[in-house]
Design a protein around this motif. Structure first.
Motif, PDB file in Angstrom:
ATOM      1  N   VAL A   1       0.834  -1.200   0.000  1.00  9.88           N
ATOM      2  CA  VAL A   1       0.000   0.000   0.000  1.00  9.88           C
ATOM      3  C   VAL A   1       0.868   1.249   0.000  1.00  9.88           C
ATOM      4  O   VAL A   1       0.605   2.209  -0.720  1.00  9.88           O
ATOM      5  N   ALA A   2       1.946   1.256   0.790  1.00  5.13           N
ATOM      6  CA  ALA A   2       2.858   2.403   0.830  1.00  5.13           C
ATOM      7  C   ALA A   2       3.514   2.630  -0.536  1.00  5.13           C
ATOM      8  O   ALA A   2       3.631   3.764  -1.008  1.00  5.13           O
ATOM      9  N   ALA A   3       3.937   1.552  -1.208  1.00  3.71           N
ATOM     10  CA  ALA A   3       4.539   1.672  -2.537  1.00  3.71           C
ATOM     11  C   ALA A   3       3.526   2.223  -3.545  1.00  3.71           C
ATOM     12  O   ALA A   3       3.863   3.061  -4.386  1.00  3.71           O
TER      13      ALA A   3
ATOM     14  N   LEU B   1      -7.499   1.556  -6.814  1.00  2.00           N
ATOM     15  CA  LEU B   1      -7.686   2.450  -5.681  1.00  2.00           C
ATOM     16  C   LEU B   1      -7.140   1.826  -4.409  1.00  2.00           C
ATOM     17  O   LEU B   1      -7.096   0.611  -4.272  1.00  2.00           O
ATOM     18  N   ALA B   2      -6.714   2.679  -3.506  1.00  7.59           N
ATOM     19  CA  ALA B   2      -6.256   2.257  -2.180  1.00  7.59           C
ATOM     20  C   ALA B   2      -6.485   3.422  -1.237  1.00  7.59           C
ATOM     21  O   ALA B   2      -6.466   4.584  -1.650  1.00  7.59           O
TER      22      ALA B   2
ATOM     23  N   ASN C   1      -8.389   0.128   2.471  1.00  9.62           N
ATOM     24  CA  ASN C   1      -9.187  -0.231   1.290  1.00  9.62           C
ATOM     25  C   ASN C   1      -8.252  -0.550   0.136  1.00  9.62           C
ATOM     26  O   ASN C   1      -7.278   0.173  -0.083  1.00  9.62           O
ATOM     27  N   VAL C   2      -8.562  -1.592  -0.611  1.00  6.78           N
ATOM     28  CA  VAL C   2      -7.826  -1.942  -1.824  1.00  6.78           C
ATOM     29  C   VAL C   2      -8.853  -2.405  -2.848  1.00  6.78           C
ATOM     30  O   VAL C   2      -9.697  -3.252  -2.539  1.00  6.78           O
ATOM     31  N   GLY C   3      -8.801  -1.841  -4.065  1.00  6.84           N
ATOM     32  CA  GLY C   3      -9.775  -2.235  -5.066  1.00  6.84           C
ATOM     33  C   GLY C   3      -9.515  -1.597  -6.411  1.00  6.84           C
ATOM     34  O   GLY C   3      -8.401  -1.158  -6.710  1.00  6.84           O
ATOM     35  N   ALA C   4     -10.578  -1.527  -7.208  1.00  9.10           N
ATOM     36  CA  ALA C   4     -10.483  -0.961  -8.556  1.00  9.10           C
ATOM     37  C   ALA C   4     -11.864  -0.519  -9.010  1.00  9.10           C
ATOM     38  O   ALA C   4     -12.885  -0.900  -8.426  1.00  9.10           O
TER      39      ALA C   4
END
Length: 173
Positions: A11-13, A101-102, A133-136
């Motif tokens: 997530v940081a990257a 998205l994140a 959150n992680v998605g598209a």
């Protein structure tokens, strides 16, 4: 679901890459904003959800999207979700775009244990937590002021993880 450091590093990257300045072009999207309503489904309590989202585009390939959603009561559970997501739009053919998205999430889940079927006022307990959150999603610019989106994200959060699927209609200005 157990949180591990590899997820945090990924997530940081993602945020570091998304925040990098982009080369200027004739299609300058900087300052583009949208305000819209969204509705969808969450797998946490198998219920509907609705909310509002605002987006602000900093460059062609980076925008922030804060949103507030309410998860409707089902199985004696409802929630208020606050999100701040980063989108990385990638233009596709024509007016379409794809965006990973994140972001961060604050969830406040209420658990109800009413004495009767009509006793909706009883909140036995409320639990609030931060998550990721992680998605598209996919977006379509219908006109210069109307935008449609469909997105899905997974909320990584202790005890309240689940997938959220949302359809959105926004005024673009």
């Amino acid at each position: 679901m157990k949180f591990n450091h590899n997820t945090a590093k990924a997530v940081a990257a993602f945020f570091c890459i998304a925040a990098m300045p982009q080369l200027s072009s004739a299609d300058d999207y900087s300052g583009e904003k949208t305000l819209g309503v969204e509705a969808g489904y969450t797998t946490k309590n198998k219920s509907g959800m609705a909310g509002i989202e605002f987006t602000y585009r900093f460059s062609k390939h980076f925008r922030l999207a804060p949103s507030v959603n309410y998860v409707f009561r089902h199985n004696k559970q409802d929630a208020l979700l606050l999100n701040v997501n980063a989108h990385v739009p990638v233009p596709l053919s024509g007016k379409w775009e794809f965006y990973p998205l994140a972001g961060i999430n604050y969830s406040s889940w209420s658990f109800h244990n009413g004495k009767t079927a009509n006793d909706d006022a009883d909140v036995t307990s409320r639990v609030s937590r931060f998550g990721l959150n992680v998605g598209a999603g996919f977006g379509l610019n219908i006109s210069s002021t109307l935008r449609l989106d469909l997105s899905a994200d997974y909320v990584i959060i202790k005890e309240f993880g689940g997938c959220n699927i949302l359809a959105k209609i926004s005024y673009q200005f």
